[in-house]
Each structure stands twice: as C-alpha cells, then as structure tokens.
Enzyme design. Structure first.
Site, PDB file in Angstrom:
ATOM      1  N   CYS A  65       0.837  -1.206   0.000  1.00  0.00           N
ATOM      2  CA  CYS A  65       0.000   0.000   0.000  1.00  0.00           C
ATOM      3  C   CYS A  65       0.874   1.259   0.000  1.00  0.00           C
ATOM      4  O   CYS A  65       1.551   1.553   0.983  1.00  0.00           O
ATOM      5  CB  CYS A  65      -0.911  -0.041   1.224  1.00  0.00           C
ATOM      6  SG  CYS A  65      -1.751   1.490   1.608  1.00  0.00           S
ATOM      7  N   CYS A  68       0.040   3.805   2.725  1.00  0.00           N
ATOM      8  CA  CYS A  68       0.507   3.305   4.028  1.00  0.00           C
ATOM      9  C   CYS A  68       1.974   3.685   4.254  1.00  0.00           C
ATOM     10  O   CYS A  68       2.352   4.127   5.339  1.00  0.00           O
ATOM     11  CB  CYS A  68       0.370   1.789   4.111  1.00  0.00           C
ATOM     12  SG  CYS A  68      -1.318   1.174   4.039  1.00  0.00           S
TER      13      CYS A  68
END
Length: 150
Positions: A65, A68
């Site tokens: 991600c 993230c």
C-alpha cells in the site's frame, strides 16, 4: 519480544524498547521519554496494544500500500512528539487477518486510537502529519468511551 532499537531524540543514545511492558520507555542515558513504536500481529496484539499504560495509535497497514508507506513517517513523528503519552503499534493486515476482521478493516491504512482495547477514534486513509495531529488531538480531547470518526 522487543521492537527495533530506538534512538533517543534528546541525546542520541540507542535504546532497546520492549514491544510490551507495564511502564513507559525512558532513555537509559538521559531518562527522557522515548518514542514507543512496536509491531504486533494476531498472536501478540493483546499484550502489545491492549495492555499498554498509554493511549495506543494502531496503524493497520499493508506493505503493498503506497499511502501506508507515505503515512508511516508522519505516525512515527507523532509518536516521537507524544513520547511517554502515546504508543504506536503497527499491524500488517496481510499477516494479521484476525485483527483485520476484528476491527472490520475495509481499507488501508486504517488508524485506530485505543485506550485499554477500547476504540476512541478511527480514521481510514492517509493524511498529512498536521491533519493527523488535529485528528489525534480532537480524539484525545473527546475523552474515553466515545468513538470519534473522521
């Protein structure tokens, strides 16, 4: 279980900080509060996050991600700013499916603010450090027992 060594932001000394402990970590050299950053998974989440002596910011993330990875330094900055008051616990959702299911994670990153395992606030998605700081301040000022959402 120990987390990665932490460099004291005050004196530069490297310290070993346990992922789970009864107290709060202090620098062995200058005795200032240390940022408390630990990883947890399905097997140790209760010990690492739910029994902490301070409020816990849980970062539910995944290595694939991009957002993230972008928000991680901001969360570490907040943990450093609030050393002695906040613990950052990072949970890789791919390696912790039970935690993901328990907290009904539908998107990553998802941030949770916990007090003894109780959700104080929840936020999905990445945000700049200033917005995260505002969210954190608002959630902490709202008091325990109330779930704030952004």
């Amino acid at each position: 279980m120990e987390s990665d060594p932490v460099t004291c932001p005050h004196c530069g000394k490297r310290n070993r900080v346990p992922a789970a402990a009864a107290g709060k970590p202090r620098c062995a050299n200058c005795h200032q509060w240390l940022p408390w950053i630990a990883a947890a998974g399905d097997g140790d989440f209760a010990d690492v996050a739910e029994t902490a002596s301070v409020t816990v910011l849980v970062d539910l993330w995944a290595p694939w991600c991009g957002p993230c990875r972008m928000v991680s330094p901001a969360l570490e900055q907040l943990a450093t700013e609030r050393a002695g008051q906040l613990k950052l616990v990072k949970v890789d959702v791919d390696k912790a499916p039970a935690i993901s299911q328990r907290f009904k994670v539908q998107a990553v990153p998802t941030l949770l603010l916990l007090d003894h395992g109780q959700i104080l606030a929840r936020q999905a998605g990445a945000a700049p450090v200033a917005a995260l700081r505002d969210w954190l301040n608002h959630a902490l000022s709202a008091g325990s027992g109330k779930e704030a959402s952004s």
